[in-house]
Structure formats: C-alpha cells, structure tokens
Design a protein around this motif. Structure first.
Motif, PDB file in Angstrom:
ATOM      1  N   ILE A 591       0.858  -1.185   0.000  1.00 53.22           N
ATOM      2  CA  ILE A 591       0.000   0.000   0.000  1.00 53.22           C
ATOM      3  C   ILE A 591       0.893   1.234   0.000  1.00 53.22           C
ATOM      4  O   ILE A 591       1.751   1.404   0.888  1.00 53.22           O
ATOM      5  CB  ILE A 591      -0.936   0.001   1.218  1.00 53.22           C
ATOM      6  CG1 ILE A 591      -1.786  -1.271   1.241  1.00 53.22           C
ATOM      7  CG2 ILE A 591      -1.829   1.231   1.209  1.00 53.22           C
ATOM      8  CD1 ILE A 591      -2.647  -1.401   2.475  1.00 53.22           C
ATOM      9  N   GLY A 592       0.727   2.098  -0.981  1.00 52.48           N
ATOM     10  CA  GLY A 592       1.540   3.296  -1.065  1.00 52.48           C
ATOM     11  C   GLY A 592       1.268   4.269   0.078  1.00 52.48           C
ATOM     12  O   GLY A 592       0.158   4.329   0.618  1.00 52.48           O
ATOM     13  N   THR A 595      -1.627   6.634  -0.530  1.00 47.15           N
ATOM     14  CA  THR A 595      -2.952   6.060  -0.766  1.00 47.15           C
ATOM     15  C   THR A 595      -3.877   6.387   0.393  1.00 47.15           C
ATOM     16  O   THR A 595      -3.517   6.198   1.569  1.00 47.15           O
ATOM     17  CB  THR A 595      -2.852   4.540  -0.950  1.00 47.15           C
ATOM     18  OG1 THR A 595      -1.989   4.262  -2.052  1.00 47.15           O
ATOM     19  CG2 THR A 595      -4.219   3.940  -1.211  1.00 47.15           C
ATOM     20  N   ASP A 596      -5.051   6.878   0.076  1.00 45.95           N
ATOM     21  CA  ASP A 596      -6.056   7.180   1.097  1.00 45.95           C
ATOM     22  C   ASP A 596      -7.078   6.055   1.247  1.00 45.95           C
ATOM     23  O   ASP A 596      -7.524   5.766   2.355  1.00 45.95           O
ATOM     24  CB  ASP A 596      -6.804   8.475   0.737  1.00 45.95           C
ATOM     25  CG  ASP A 596      -5.893   9.678   0.714  1.00 45.95           C
ATOM     26  OD1 ASP A 596      -5.145   9.866   1.689  1.00 45.95           O
ATOM     27  OD2 ASP A 596      -5.923  10.429  -0.289  1.00 45.95           O
ATOM     28  N   LEU A 598      -8.548   2.114  -0.165  1.00 48.28           N
ATOM     29  CA  LEU A 598      -8.521   0.866  -0.921  1.00 48.28           C
ATOM     30  C   LEU A 598      -9.950   0.555  -1.336  1.00 48.28           C
ATOM     31  O   LEU A 598     -10.842   0.492  -0.496  1.00 48.28           O
ATOM     32  CB  LEU A 598      -7.964  -0.277  -0.062  1.00 48.28           C
ATOM     33  CG  LEU A 598      -6.550  -0.106   0.496  1.00 48.28           C
ATOM     34  CD1 LEU A 598      -6.189  -1.294   1.380  1.00 48.28           C
ATOM     35  CD2 LEU A 598      -5.543   0.048  -0.620  1.00 48.28           C
ATOM     36  N   PRO A 602     -11.074   1.360  -8.237  1.00 46.49           N
ATOM     37  CA  PRO A 602     -10.087   2.437  -8.025  1.00 46.49           C
ATOM     38  C   PRO A 602     -10.200   3.585  -9.010  1.00 46.49           C
ATOM     39  O   PRO A 602      -9.677   4.660  -8.742  1.00 46.49           O
ATOM     40  CB  PRO A 602      -8.746   1.695  -8.197  1.00 46.49           C
ATOM     41  CG  PRO A 602      -9.070   0.530  -9.068  1.00 46.49           C
ATOM     42  CD  PRO A 602     -10.465   0.113  -8.692  1.00 46.49           C
ATOM     43  N   ALA A 623      -6.777   9.537  -3.011  1.00 45.29           N
ATOM     44  CA  ALA A 623      -5.871   8.673  -3.764  1.00 45.29           C
ATOM     45  C   ALA A 623      -6.257   7.222  -3.496  1.00 45.29           C
ATOM     46  O   ALA A 623      -6.278   6.785  -2.332  1.00 45.29           O
ATOM     47  CB  ALA A 623      -4.421   8.933  -3.348  1.00 45.29           C
ATOM     48  N   THR A 624      -6.577   6.484  -4.547  1.00 43.91           N
ATOM     49  CA  THR A 624      -7.127   5.136  -4.391  1.00 43.91           C
ATOM     50  C   THR A 624      -6.157   4.074  -4.886  1.00 43.91           C
ATOM     51  O   THR A 624      -5.234   4.359  -5.666  1.00 43.91           O
ATOM     52  CB  THR A 624      -8.451   4.990  -5.152  1.00 43.91           C
ATOM     53  OG1 THR A 624      -8.215   5.194  -6.545  1.00 43.91           O
ATOM     54  CG2 THR A 624      -9.477   5.995  -4.651  1.00 43.91           C
ATOM     55  N   GLN A 625      -6.379   2.861  -4.412  1.00 40.60           N
ATOM     56  CA  GLN A 625      -5.621   1.690  -4.834  1.00 40.60           C
ATOM     57  C   GLN A 625      -6.582   0.503  -4.836  1.00 40.60           C
ATOM     58  O   GLN A 625      -7.525   0.451  -4.037  1.00 40.60           O
ATOM     59  CB  GLN A 625      -4.445   1.445  -3.885  1.00 40.60           C
ATOM     60  CG  GLN A 625      -3.458   0.396  -4.368  1.00 40.60           C
ATOM     61  CD  GLN A 625      -2.201   0.369  -3.508  1.00 40.60           C
ATOM     62  OE1 GLN A 625      -1.747   1.413  -3.012  1.00 40.60           O
ATOM     63  NE2 GLN A 625      -1.648  -0.819  -3.316  1.00 40.60           N
ATOM     64  N   ARG A 626      -6.354  -0.451  -5.736  1.00 37.35           N
ATOM     65  CA  ARG A 626      -7.316  -1.547  -5.921  1.00 37.35           C
ATOM     66  C   ARG A 626      -7.357  -2.467  -4.717  1.00 37.35           C
ATOM     67  O   ARG A 626      -6.316  -2.840  -4.158  1.00 37.35           O
ATOM     68  CB  ARG A 626      -6.987  -2.346  -7.175  1.00 37.35           C
ATOM     69  CG  ARG A 626      -7.924  -3.551  -7.384  1.00 37.35           C
ATOM     70  CD  ARG A 626      -7.712  -4.191  -8.732  1.00 37.35           C
ATOM     71  NE  ARG A 626      -8.149  -3.310  -9.806  1.00 37.35           N
ATOM     72  CZ  ARG A 626      -9.417  -3.181 -10.183  1.00 37.35           C
ATOM     73  NH1 ARG A 626     -10.382  -3.849  -9.568  1.00 37.35           N
ATOM     74  NH2 ARG A 626      -9.733  -2.367 -11.159  1.00 37.35           N
ATOM     75  N   THR A 641      -7.038   3.745   4.593  1.00 31.46           N
ATOM     76  CA  THR A 641      -5.706   3.267   4.960  1.00 31.46           C
ATOM     77  C   THR A 641      -5.254   3.898   6.274  1.00 31.46           C
ATOM     78  O   THR A 641      -5.694   5.007   6.640  1.00 31.46           O
ATOM     79  CB  THR A 641      -4.699   3.596   3.863  1.00 31.46           C
ATOM     80  OG1 THR A 641      -4.590   5.027   3.742  1.00 31.46           O
ATOM     81  CG2 THR A 641      -5.135   3.004   2.534  1.00 31.46           C
TER      82      THR A 641
END
Length: 819
Positions: A591-592, A595-596, A598, A602, A623-626, A641
């Motif tokens: 997780i970056g 990233t805000d 998950l 995304p 800021a999203t991530q899958r 996150t």
C-alpha cells in the motif's frame, strides 16, 4: 364383414390383449409402477402449481384495485383519502409505518387496519387472542412475536413506543407478511397509505385521469394460468422421459410375445391387427396406472398440503384442486402409454412369420433414416427455442403463453431427437467395442442385436441425465459469483453501530463489555475466525443528536463520488486494519504512503471530507488503490488506509466483527447470534436465505444421477432378463460368474456412458438455443465438477453396481420359459 375381419376381428384382438395384460401384469410391473408414480407426481405437481401463486386476497382482499399514497412534510394524504371516498363511495384504508427492528438491520411494519373492513377482511385471520380495538393495543404475527420474545398479554416496546399485545394474527393469503397490527385510529400519521377499491375499471381509469396518476395495481384475474402452464410443461417433458422408459419396457414385452404374434399372423392377422395387440396393451397399462395414480396423487396432496402451505406462503383449501388439469394428466398418460407401445408394435408387426415363430430378434436396420429424422427434429427444436428467445427479448422479458409453448415444443423436439440418435449411438458403441475382451464385446453386440429396446433405454437414460445437466447449466448462467448472496453460510456480521449512522461516544469499559459478550458467543463455535471492524471518526467534530432523538454521537468519516455535503449519499468505509488486510490477502507493504482509500473500483472519483471549518471549498479527491473484489455483497468494498487516518488525525472506533466459521452455521448457532444481539443491543447480519444456486446445482446433479441409475437398473434388468436364454447357453459352455458380471457391468456402463454424452449434448443444445447473447458468454464458465459427475461418475457407479449385483447362476440350464 370386411376382408380383414372388420370390427369383430379388432374386438377379438383387443379382448385377447386385455386377457394377456391381466395374466401377465406382474411381468409388466416396472412399466405400471413407473406410469403410476408419474401420474401421482403429476397430480401433486399440478395441484402445487395451481396453488403456487399467491391468491388475490393476499394483497387486494375483496377489492379489484389498490393504489398507494405517501405522506410527506408538505401535505397530508387526508384530502386525497376524502377525495377517493367521495369518488368511489366505499373504500378501505390501510396505513403503514416502518419502525427500526431491534438487533437487526431490517424494519418492522406497523399496520393500521380495520379487521372487519369492507374489502380487507380476507387479509387478516386471528390465531389467538383478539384484534386490537384501542390505541396502545397491538396484535403480532407469529415470527415477530418470536423474534421480539413477547406473548399475548405482554407489553411490547419498540422505538420508544409501547403496546399491549392482545392477539396473534396472520395474512392467510401471504404467510410471509410479518407486521404489527394496530387499530385504524392512531395518534401518529402513517408513512404509506394503501387504498382498496372495487370500482368499475372505467370508473377507476377516469379517477386516475382526473386526479393524477397514483401508484396503483389491478387485481390479477388469471395469475395462476402461467404457473399452471409451467408445471404442466414440466410434466409434459417428464412424460417424454416416461414414454422412452416405457418404450424400452414394451419393446421387451414385444420380444417376449414375438412367437405369439407370429402364430396370430400365421392364422391370418394383418399388420394392423398385430399392431393393435400392443397398442391395446399400452392403453390398458395407461388406464390402470392413471386410475391408481390419480387416487394416490389426491391422497398424497391431502397429506402434503399443510407443509406446502408453508412453502407457498398462503393457506390452501385441500378440496380446491385443478380438476381440468388432472383430467389432462390422465389423458396425457393414456396417450403416453399408447405412444410408448406404438414403436415396438410397429417393429414387432413387421417381423417375418418364420423369424417370429423362432423368437429371433429382427435384423437391425441401418440408422441412416434415424439420423435424418434426428437432424430434422433437432433443427425444429433449435428453431422453436430461438424464436421463443427472440420474442422474449422483444417483449421486455415477459414470457407469454405462446412463447412457453414454443419452449416446450422445442425441448420436446430435441428430446425426441435423442430417440432417433440412439440407434446410431448403439451401433457406434458396438463397433468401438470390437477389440474389447469377449464378455464386454458380447454385451455391446447384444445391445446392437436388440437395437429397438436398447435405443429406447439409451434415449430414456439420456433424457434423465439431460434434465439435471440443463438445471446445472441454467443455474450457472444466471449465477453471479460476486453477488450470489450477501454473506456465506459460514459468515456473520456483528455490528455495534451500522456504518453510516452516528457513532455514540462509548467508554473503554463499555466497549470491553460488548466485546466480552461477542467473545462468549464465538467461543461456542468451532475455531472461528474473528476479524474486528472499525470506522474512522474526526475527534474534533462536535457530537450531535440523532435525527430521531435517540442520542448523540459523531458521524463516521465517509467518502463518496459527490461534492454536496447535504446529499447524504456518501458511504462510510471501514478502516484497513491488519486483520482485514490479511483476510483480503493484501500485503500492507504494497500500500503506497500516499494512498487514502482501498476500493474495488479504483478508477471512481472518491472524495475525502473537507477539513474542519473549510466546508466552502471543494472536497479533496482521494488517492485510491485496488482492493480485491470480495465474493459476497455485504463484505467491505472500501477501506481507509492507516496513512490516511494519520494524515487527517482521524481515530479508529470499533464498530463490529466479521465472524467466519470453518463449517456452515447451524440453526442453533444462528439462534444464539440473535439472542446475543437482543441481549447486547447489537445488529446481526447472516446469509440471505433466498440464495441457493449452488445448492440447486448439487441437488440437481445428485437427483439426476440417482434417477439415471434407477432407470439403468430397470432397463438393464429388462435387457438381461430377455437374454436369459443366451445366459443359459453361456453358462452351459463354461462361463463363470465373473463373465456374467462383466456382461451386466458392460451393459450398464456402456448405456450410462452414451447416455451421459448424449444428455450433456442435448442439454447444451437446449440452453444455447434458448439463451441470449449475454447469457452465452456465461456458458464459457463450465461447471466441470457436475459434468464430470454426470459423464464419468454415473457410468462408473453403474458399472460397479452391475458387477456387484450380477453373477448369479441361472436356476435351470435346460428349462425354458413357457409362453
């Protein structure tokens, strides 16, 4: 008198056939039993289909129309009610209000209704006690009384209101309707008002034209027609299977009577007379089975009616039977038995007299004509199904009776095509088995020698395996893996506070006490996985009162694809704790830092809330991530996150637990969860009971395998019994019990293997022909386990059972059966 004997000759032939039936009925017990069971099941089935749809009294009572009015803050529905009463004269008004249910995310309907209203009286039935007559009195349905743990005479408290429970009631037309019944006059206005009328259709249409278009419904006049037609269609397809099995039985009977038919032909009987012998025999079998099956079906319907009421969801009058459908069942059974005897009668009548007197089977004919007939039936069947699918797509997915007739006709055509494909398949199997050991080669050649009965048996087995294959494929097409259900049958969601509502300020001791109660419950399970769930709150936010005055608390931090803070459509995500990340298989190191959120989507525009005191500016984009898509609908799809919590100074607050048991939760364990929720003031979510496609696939596969094995046992028993003379010859020449076992095992396994291949092919043909373009894409997901069970498991079990139950030496090696 005519040249062929005329009516006296036909009457004499029929009398002879009837005497043979009475004398040899024990030898035809299989066909008799099969048809009797089919008629019994059909009588019960059409009666169930007739009562499957809820009666009109469930929602309309004695009314013909109903329309709905909604109360809002701007205006009261009372003027509209008065207007309707002035227009129609007599109306019936039912008020509805929905209150939050304790320990559940659902609501409870509070229904204000006159038990003796002009139209709504059939919608209520008193079980015990009395109806409520004054404010502060209520009557409950049985399930609500059990969930809330109250009885007649107790005081019910719900959402700050109290009532004295004076009775238990139900809607006899809709047993699934659960509500709290109160007297019509209530201090609080209803949220939704249902108005029942029995006006002339033209008068009702004029009212809607002059006073607006309320949400309305018209009482269905023939709602049961489609259900009855559907059940009768299933019965018609089932009778195809029965016809094929009976054809195998009548083929064995025709071979047994071959010498008698030869003698009859030798004294001057024509081909028509010879055919009439077996046709009259088939009609006699159908008449006997219809009489016994109808009586047994009616008696069985009387016995299962109480249980069926629960499944159908409404009360049923046992004597209210669809007699015209039962008469149609009897006529169709007579037609099926006569049609099943026609093909063996036609074949036996064409046997030369010398061959008939020697009891030798006729030489198998080339399968070229059968292949042509199969292709024609296949083309007609596929065309009918495609036309029905095209009409269905053009008609807004409403299956009309004409389209249903096309579906039934197409399915029957493809089913009858199996009967014409079977001779070719039997000959191919015999040719392939030319290099097998002697016993297996003899068994397969014997199937080809007696092609008529072997083909009928193979067609019956193919249809028996095509039915469960079609059910499995249809369930696989409509199954949506990610939304099959809200939860697995092994999962529970236990909520302290449902995400999206205000989170009350609780002390650590209060949270510890709640968690201790949850731990005591989970200790009753078998090594469950318990995952804590948390939401984020802003500690700077000032706690505010709930809209309903139920206390103060903070709103959880939410994200959403919109910028209007007052829209209320934003969702409250959970916090990405290490436990839930481990459950989703997400490595925290992946997780970056920036990233805000998950999320399973995304690419969507998710917006974070504005900082305190900055409501005027636009919400910042998250800021999203899958996040891997969960298998079930109610599992979290959006997580905040830890880095986002740290950057915004948000705090995680416990909101619930996800509990996953290694085995499916039992009824006792679910009841314990509901007891926990009621005692601790929690909310429980378990698996939606309406989901069951996987269970349907398993049941269909198992039932189809059992049915195919039963048909194999009957048909193989007939085939081997008719080969008793050959078996005596083999035994006399030194064949051991192992040889006899191999004969039966190869016969059963070969028929089952061919039946599985043809059945799967026929099922795929029907499903592909009747599916839309989008559904065809779903067919790429092959239900491999179920198809292997049908194509490999059933033949293996059939061969093993044939080996196990065969091998007994004939009672006499020299005595032949007297005709």
């Amino acid at each position: 008198m005519s040249r062929n004997g005329g009516l006296p000759a036909r009457r004499a032939v029929v009398r002879w056939a009837w005497r043979l039936f009475r004398r040899e009925w024990r030898q035809q017990i299989m066909v008799l039993t099969l048809l009797t069971v089919a008629v019994t099941a059909a009588v019960v089935g059409v009666s169930a289909g007739y009562h499957l749809t809820p009666p009109g009294t469930a929602r309309f009572g004695d009314a013909s129309q109903r329309f709905t009015l909604y109360a809002d803050d701007d205006r009261s529905p009372d003027p509209q009610i008065a207007q309707a009463r002035e227009w129609f004269g007599t109306i019936d008004v039912i008020g509805h209000r929905y209150l939050p249910a304790p320990a559940s995310a659902d609501t409870v309907e509070l229904r204000a209704q006159d038990p003796h209203g002009p139209y709504s009286e059939p919608m209520l039935k008193l079980l015990t006690g009395r109806y409520p007559t004054a404010a502060g009195e209520a009557a409950l349905t049985d399930e609500i009384a059990a969930d809330l743990r109250v009885r007649v005479g107790d005081v019910l408290t719900l959402d700050g209101r109290t009532w004295t429970v004076v009775g238990l009631v139900e809607n006899p037309g809709d047993l699934r309707a659960e509500f709290i019944l109160v007297a019509p006059a209530q201090p609080e206005p209803s949220e939704v008002i249902t108005v029942l009328t029995a006006a002339d259709p033209a008068r009702f249409a004029e009212y809607r034209a002059q006073h607006g278009q309320p949400v309305y419904e018209l009482r269905p006049t023939h709602a049961w027609v489609e259900a009855a037609a559907g059940v009768f269609s299933v019965f018609a397809v089932s009778m195809l299977l029965i016809c094929l099995i009976a054809t195998a039985g009548f083929a064995a009977i025709a071979h047994r009577r071959l010498r008698q038919l030869g003698l009859l032909a030798a004294v001057g009987a024509t081909l028509r007379h010879l055919r009439l012998v077996l046709l009259a025999h088939g009609a006699a079998v159908g008449a006997a089975a219809s009489a016994v099956g109808t009586v047994a079906g009616v008696l069985m319907w009387f016995a299962v009616t109480p249980r069926f009421e629960t499944a159908a969801g409404h009360r049923i009058d046992r004597l209210d039977l669809p007699w015209w459908q039962i008469v149609a069942v009897v006529l169709l059974t007579l037609l099926t038995a006569t049609a099943a005897a026609w093909w063996p009668a036609r074949t036996a009548a064409r046997v030369p007299i010398t061959l008939a007197l020697s009891s030798r089977p006729p030489r198998p004919k080339r399968a070229r004509r059968s292949a042509v007939a199969a292709v024609v039936l296949l083309v007609l069947g596929v065309g009918s199904l495609r036309l029905a699918q095209r009409n269905n797509a053009a008609g807004d997915n409403e299956l009309e009776i004409a389209d249903l007739a096309l579906v039934v006709a197409g399915t029957l055509a493809i089913g009858f095509a199996l009967l014409f494909v079977a001779p070719l398949a039997v000959r191919v199997l015999a040719a392939v088995g030319a290099r097998l050991p002697v016993a297996a080669r003899l068994a397969l050649r014997d199937l080809a020698r007696h092609q008529a009965r072997s083909s009928a048996a193979l067609a019956a087995i193919s249809v028996a395996l095509a039915i469960p294959t079609g059910i499995v494929l249809a369930a696989n097409v409509v199954e949506q893996t990610t939304a099959e259900s809200n939860l697995s049958d092994r999962q529970l969601l236990i909520w302290i506070d449902v995400p999206g509502l205000r989170v009350p300020d609780r002390t650590p001791d209060q949270l510890t006490a709640i968690e201790a109660q949850v731990r005591r419950y989970t200790a009753t399970l078998t090594n469950p996985t318990v995952i804590p769930l948390a939401v984020a709150i802003d500690p700077i936010e000032i706690p505010q009162a709930d809209a309903d005055g139920g206390g103060t608390g903070r709103l959880p931090v939410d994200v959403g694809p919109q910028t209007d803070p007052g829209s209320g459509s934003r969702q409250a995500p959970l916090v990405a704790t290490p436990e839930i990340l481990r459950y989703y298989g997400v490595d925290p190191a992946s997780i970056g830092e920036a990233t805000d959120v998950l999320t399973t989507q995304p690419d969507s525009d998710l917006l974070l809330p504005a900082e305190s005191g900055e409501t005027a500016r636009s919400f910042p984009r998250a800021a999203t991530q899958r996040l891997p898509t969960p298998q079930f609908e109610s599992l979290p799809k959006t997580l905040l996150t830890p880095a986002a919590l740290h950057r915004n100074n948000w705090q995680p607050v416990r909101t619930g637990w996800l509990v996953e048991n290694p085995r499916p939760l039992t009824a006792t364990q679910l009841a314990g969860a509901r007891e926990l929720a009621l005692d601790a003031g929690l909310v429980i979510e378990d698996r939606d009971k309406s989901a069951g496609l996987l269970a349907l696939r398993a049941i269909a596969t198992t039932a189809g395998a059992v049915l195919a094995l039963a048909i194999l046992a009957m048909t193989v028993g007939l085939i081997r019994a008719e080969a008793a003379a050959d078996l005596r010859t083999l035994t006399a020449t030194g064949a051991t019990g192992r040889i006899r076992r191999r004969l039966t095992s190869t016969t059963a396994g070969g028929l089952a293997l061919l039946g599985g291949i043809l059945g799967i092919g026929a099922a795929y043909t029907v499903i592909v022909a009747g599916s839309s373009r989008d559904q065809l894409n779903e067919l790429a997901r092959v239900p491999l386990v179920e198809l292997l069970v049908i194509a490999v498991g059933v033949p293996s079990v059939a061969a093993a059972l044939g080996w196990l139950f065969a091998g007994r030496e004939p009672r006499s090696l020299v005595r032949a059966r007297l005709e």
